[in-house]
Design an enzyme around this catalytic site. Sequence first.
Site, mmCIF file in Angstrom:
data_model
loop_
_atom_site.group_PDB
_atom_site.id
_atom_site.type_symbol
_atom_site.label_atom_id
_atom_site.label_comp_id
_atom_site.label_asym_id
_atom_site.label_seq_id
_atom_site.Cartn_x
_atom_site.Cartn_y
_atom_site.Cartn_z
ATOM 1 C CB VAL A 8 -10.799 1.908 4.132
ATOM 2 C CG1 VAL A 8 -9.268 2.126 4.865
ATOM 3 C CG2 VAL A 8 -10.804 2.387 3.036
ATOM 4 C CB SER A 9 -14.994 -1.218 6.084
ATOM 5 O OG SER A 9 -13.852 -2.272 6.882
ATOM 6 C CB THR A 10 -17.013 3.048 4.570
ATOM 7 O OG1 THR A 10 -16.224 3.801 5.277
ATOM 8 C CG2 THR A 10 -17.995 1.682 5.291
#
Length: 204
Positions: A8-10
């Site tokens: 996931v990106s964050t």
Amino acid sequence: MIYGYARVSTKDQETRMQIDALHAAGVLDVRQEKCSSVGSRPELRRLLAELRKGDVLLVYKMDRIARSLKDLLLILESVQAAGASIRSLTEPLDTTGPIGLFIVQVLGAVAQLERGIIRERSIAGQVAAIKRGVVWGGRKPSLSPAQSAHALSMRSDGKTQQEVAEFFGVSRSTISRLEHPASPRLSAKRPVLSQYLPPPKIAE
């Protein structure tokens, strides 16, 4: 061995959905990380280094593992070099079979076409600039044509390169390049702009 990769990106996002789907597909070893795709992705790099012949790398979606088509092709190349394969749970990409390998070849052809289009656009821009009288690329010359002629005249009068450089407030290498201009280096892989320009008019 079947490996899974989830990302996931964050840090505020969760990989749980991806991990559940990978476990449901029979994956026991799932690597995960929370970082942007433009980052270094250390877990992915370690996983790619561990792959061996016959291994399968399973992902939920290809955008979880690659940031772009170019990045995807590099990852696929690394996987294939290890003798492993890669498969997506939600997309028709599975390099364990001939159809998946064909898709990879199509992706490679698309990437090559994209590079060709970008190159042609770049050439078109350079040609248009040249036709408008714009000097394409490079830094603005340190000396004007008149100053260049004066500098060469001073050199012919016996002044040293350093003396001439100090007179005009430039580096000695500028005077050296003025006396010995470098010939343009042409690469066989780079297009020559002259082939895109109209032939010069010959005065009658």
